[in-house]
Design a protein around this motif. Structure first.
Motif, PDB file in Angstrom:
ATOM      1  N   MET A 109       0.823  -1.200   0.000  1.00  0.00           N
ATOM      2  CA  MET A 109       0.000   0.000   0.000  1.00  0.00           C
ATOM      3  C   MET A 109       0.863   1.259   0.000  1.00  0.00           C
ATOM      4  N   GLU A 110       1.967   1.182   0.744  1.00  0.00           N
ATOM      5  CA  GLU A 110       2.877   2.323   0.795  1.00  0.00           C
ATOM      6  C   GLU A 110       3.443   2.628  -0.586  1.00  0.00           C
ATOM      7  N   ASN A 111       3.792   1.557  -1.341  1.00  0.00           N
ATOM      8  CA  ASN A 111       4.324   1.764  -2.693  1.00  0.00           C
ATOM      9  C   ASN A 111       3.304   2.455  -3.584  1.00  0.00           C
ATOM     10  N   PHE A 112       2.037   2.073  -3.427  1.00  0.00           N
ATOM     11  CA  PHE A 112       0.991   2.682  -4.244  1.00  0.00           C
ATOM     12  C   PHE A 112       0.853   4.171  -3.918  1.00  0.00           C
ATOM     13  N   THR A 113       0.947   4.517  -2.645  1.00  0.00           N
ATOM     14  CA  THR A 113       0.867   5.925  -2.235  1.00  0.00           C
ATOM     15  C   THR A 113       2.037   6.721  -2.802  1.00  0.00           C
ATOM     16  N   MET A 114       3.228   6.149  -2.720  1.00  0.00           N
ATOM     17  CA  MET A 114       4.412   6.827  -3.252  1.00  0.00           C
ATOM     18  C   MET A 114       4.330   6.956  -4.763  1.00  0.00           C
ATOM     19  N   LEU A 115       3.728   5.963  -5.404  1.00  0.00           N
ATOM     20  CA  LEU A 115       3.577   6.021  -6.861  1.00  0.00           C
ATOM     21  C   LEU A 115       2.661   7.173  -7.266  1.00  0.00           C
ATOM     22  N   LEU A 116       1.582   7.369  -6.520  1.00  0.00           N
ATOM     23  CA  LEU A 116       0.677   8.480  -6.812  1.00  0.00           C
ATOM     24  C   LEU A 116       1.387   9.821  -6.640  1.00  0.00           C
ATOM     25  N   GLN A 117       2.229   9.921  -5.630  1.00  0.00           N
ATOM     26  CA  GLN A 117       3.008  11.141  -5.442  1.00  0.00           C
ATOM     27  C   GLN A 117       3.995  11.333  -6.592  1.00  0.00           C
ATOM     28  N   GLY A 118       4.510  10.210  -7.105  1.00  0.00           N
ATOM     29  CA  GLY A 118       5.415  10.292  -8.253  1.00  0.00           C
ATOM     30  C   GLY A 118       4.711  10.800  -9.487  1.00  0.00           C
ATOM     31  N   PHE A 119       3.451  10.393  -9.688  1.00  0.00           N
ATOM     32  CA  PHE A 119       2.679  10.879 -10.832  1.00  0.00           C
ATOM     33  C   PHE A 119       2.487  12.395 -10.774  1.00  0.00           C
ATOM     34  N   ALA A 120       2.387  12.937  -9.579  1.00  0.00           N
ATOM     35  CA  ALA A 120       2.219  14.383  -9.436  1.00  0.00           C
ATOM     36  C   ALA A 120       3.441  15.134  -9.969  1.00  0.00           C
ATOM     37  N   ILE A 121       4.617  14.494  -9.856  1.00  0.00           N
ATOM     38  CA  ILE A 121       5.843  15.125 -10.355  1.00  0.00           C
ATOM     39  C   ILE A 121       6.053  14.835 -11.837  1.00  0.00           C
ATOM     40  N   SER A 122       5.926  13.561 -12.228  1.00  0.00           N
ATOM     41  CA  SER A 122       6.155  13.193 -13.633  1.00  0.00           C
ATOM     42  C   SER A 122       5.065  13.718 -14.549  1.00  0.00           C
ATOM     43  N   GLY A 123       3.892  14.083 -13.975  1.00  0.00           N
ATOM     44  CA  GLY A 123       2.787  14.577 -14.791  1.00  0.00           C
ATOM     45  C   GLY A 123       2.828  16.059 -15.057  1.00  0.00           C
ATOM     46  N   THR A 124       3.859  16.754 -14.596  1.00  0.00           N
ATOM     47  CA  THR A 124       3.975  18.182 -14.907  1.00  0.00           C
ATOM     48  C   THR A 124       4.248  18.356 -16.401  1.00  0.00           C
ATOM     49  N   PRO A 125       3.846  19.489 -16.986  1.00  0.00           N
ATOM     50  CA  PRO A 125       4.022  19.672 -18.440  1.00  0.00           C
ATOM     51  C   PRO A 125       5.457  19.457 -18.915  1.00  0.00           C
ATOM     52  N   TYR A 126       6.426  19.961 -18.161  1.00  0.00           N
ATOM     53  CA  TYR A 126       7.825  19.843 -18.601  1.00  0.00           C
ATOM     54  C   TYR A 126       8.278  18.383 -18.609  1.00  0.00           C
ATOM     55  N   ASN A 127       7.944  17.643 -17.551  1.00  0.00           N
ATOM     56  CA  ASN A 127       8.351  16.241 -17.497  1.00  0.00           C
ATOM     57  C   ASN A 127       7.605  15.399 -18.528  1.00  0.00           C
ATOM     58  N   LEU A 128       6.343  15.740 -18.800  1.00  0.00           N
ATOM     59  CA  LEU A 128       5.618  15.062 -19.872  1.00  0.00           C
ATOM     60  C   LEU A 128       6.296  15.304 -21.212  1.00  0.00           C
ATOM     61  N   LEU A 129       6.752  16.530 -21.427  1.00  0.00           N
ATOM     62  CA  LEU A 129       7.457  16.860 -22.667  1.00  0.00           C
ATOM     63  C   LEU A 129       8.747  16.058 -22.778  1.00  0.00           C
ATOM     64  N   MET A 130       9.468  15.909 -21.667  1.00  0.00           N
ATOM     65  CA  MET A 130      10.715  15.149 -21.682  1.00  0.00           C
ATOM     66  C   MET A 130      10.449  13.674 -21.975  1.00  0.00           C
ATOM     67  N   ALA A 131       9.380  13.136 -21.402  1.00  0.00           N
ATOM     68  CA  ALA A 131       9.033  11.738 -21.663  1.00  0.00           C
ATOM     69  C   ALA A 131       8.661  11.535 -23.128  1.00  0.00           C
TER      70      ALA A 131
END
Length: 503
Positions: free
Chosen positions: A1-23
């Motif tokens: 469950m902890e991993n799932f929570t951390m993953l959601l927090q990771g999406f908040a960072i990777s989902g920013t416009p700049y990081n989406l552009l980099m991906a």
């Protein structure tokens, strides 16, 4: 469950416009690099690493990771359409992908490759998310003797690729081992089979050799009586519906994708294995266990799915030992490791504790990047298929140019051109006289790893061979190898005995 929570927090960072552009940028570059023979993910990441100097660590590694797994998508394009693997993990894709193209179904082959790449990659990312640290610890238990046993076990499975004539298949495998031993002996430092040539001291590179065996030899076939003219497809308009696989084909492909996804991730975690070995092993394993195994290599979507799911899941699995232990599982992972160290990050057990935002934003970005790569790869299918509608007399020079560029850029050495030409002649005559090339390539890929780990095993054990019967994993794998080699003969004897009793 902890991993799932951390993953959601990771999406908040990777989902920013700049990081989406980099991906997205990394995915596009990875697909392009993968589709260009001879470059590959290693060179692609190395060339684009300087672009990340002024980026923050998270955005930079998101882009480089997207290049890595995007490359696995692109490698199948030229493998399917031109019989030229864009990168070495796509070698096995040619066995079924190009025959599908010759049957007039290039769109279906590309569709299968893209979907299998996406699903295989997703399986690998899911395993990385929830079991990455645990599996990285497991991979750490595989030292030189264990890796030697793994490679021997893999090489013993070559019997499943021998084709209708075992003698020709074994001859092909022995030839691959012979070619692989060209160069400097890792134990003695003495040259082997170089015939006094300084250019052969570093051995025969896989990429130019494979380009010759598959790509350039195909040009030679196109110019012969047995050549295949793809211009017959020029009058056909490809619709997306025509490229989709049938419901029955989807049912056939689903188990192969699942098996390759799980097995490919495990192989990717093992140090020194990589996506190429993963693709070989998963293809052979699926050929063995599938009900349609005898049709592998004749041009079926299931064969494409087995290899493509394997190399993408392996790319995801390689991040487990890289992040959790600081151990790169492949050359590309080593470039990523150097990037992490350049940004002041120290991969290892404490990375997930000290830099959780970085780790989980990277893992979450792989979900996003995988979807972006699938979308871009699917949209490119109609344009790619038009390539093979070009008449053979015009397509052949294009393929020749790609072969020469791909072979040369492998290490910017003219020797690779000669290797490619020799490989082309060898591949042409092997095909002409019905010698299978798959056993040769499997033994060529595995032999250096076997030799290297055998030397290391003896060095770490003071020259004693006792570790081969004292280490549980090594003993188990070697026992399985013996069983694998003996089992077919035992089964034959049992069947003959039963037939005699019944008669």
């Amino acid at each position: 469950m902890e991993n799932f929570t951390m993953l959601l927090q990771g999406f908040a960072i990777s989902g920013t416009p700049y990081n989406l552009l980099m991906a997205a940028f990394g995915g596009v570059m990875g697909i392009l690099v993968g589709a260009m023979p001879g470059i590959g993910s290693l060179l692609g990441c190395a060339l684009l690493l300087p672009l990340t100097f002024k980026m923050n660590a998270t955005s930079a590694i998101i882009m480089l990771a997207a290049i890595y797994y995007g490359n696995m998508y692109g490698g199948s394009f030229s493998a399917i359409l031109l019989n030229i693997p864009g990168d070495s993990p796509a070698i096995m894709t040619t066995l079924d992908g190009y025959p599908l193209t010759k049957k007039g179904m290039p769109g279906k082959a590309l569709f299968t490759a893209n979907v299998a790449s996406f699903l295989g990659g997703t399986i690998g990312i899911l395993i990385l998310t929830f079991l990455g640290t645990m599996l990285a610890d497991l991979g750490l238990k595989f030292g030189p003797s264990e890796m030697f046993a793994v490679m021997i076990f893999s090489l013993s499975s070559i019997s499943w690729l021998l084709g209708e004539s075992p003698s020709k298949g074994m001859a092909s495998a022995m030839l691959g081992i012979l070619i692989a031993t060209i160069g400097i002996d890792g134990a003695t430092g003495m040259p082997r089979y170089t015939f006094g040539s300084m250019n052969l001291l570093s051995g025969v590179l896989l990429v130019p050799f494979v380009i010759g065996v598959f790509g350039f030899s195909q040009v030679m076939s196109m110019m012969s009586d047995k050549g295949v003219d793809m211009s017959a497809l020029s009058g056909k308009k490809l619709r997306f519906r025509d490229a989709m696989i049938t419901r029955q084909e989807a049912k056939d492909c689903a188990p192969a994708i699942a098996r390759s996804g799980f097995l490919g991730t495990i192989v990717g975690i093992l140090p020194g294995s990589g996506a190429t070995i993963s693709a070989f092993l998963c293809y052979i394993f699926n050929k063995r266990v599938s009900k349609r195994g005898k049709l592998y290599g004749t041009g079926i979507p299931e064969g494409v799915a087995a290899s493509e799911a394997a190399n993408n899941s392996s790319a995801a699995g390689a991040f487990a030992p890289l992040l959790a232990l600081g151990i790169p599982g492949s050359g590309t992972a080593a470039v990523l490791l150097s990037g992490l160290m350049m940004w002041g990050l120290t991969p290892g057990p404490q990375l997930f504790t000290d830099q959780p935002e970085f780790c989980w934003s990277l893992i979450s970005s792989m979900y996003i990047g995988n979807v972006l790569c699938l979308a871009m790869a699917m949209l490119s299918i109609p344009f790619l298929v038009k390539l093979i509608s070009v008449p053979a007399k015009l397509l052949s020079p294009i393929v020749v140019v790609l072969c020469f560029i791909g072979a040369f850029t492998a290490s910017n050495d003219m020797t690779n051109i000669y290797v490619m030409i020799i490989g082309a002649v060898l591949g042409y005559f092997m095909t002409k006289y019905e010698y299978p090339t798959a056993p040769m390539l499997l033994s060529f890929v595995l032999t250096p790893t076997i030799e290297k780990n055998l030397y290391r095993a003896f060095i770490t054990n003071d020259g004693s061979a006792s570790l081969f019967w004292t280490k549980p994993i090594t003993v188990t794998l070697l026992a399985l190898t013996v069983i694998l080699m003996i089992a077919p003969q035992v089964i034959k004897l049992v069947k003959k005995s039963r037939a005699r009793k019944a008669g």
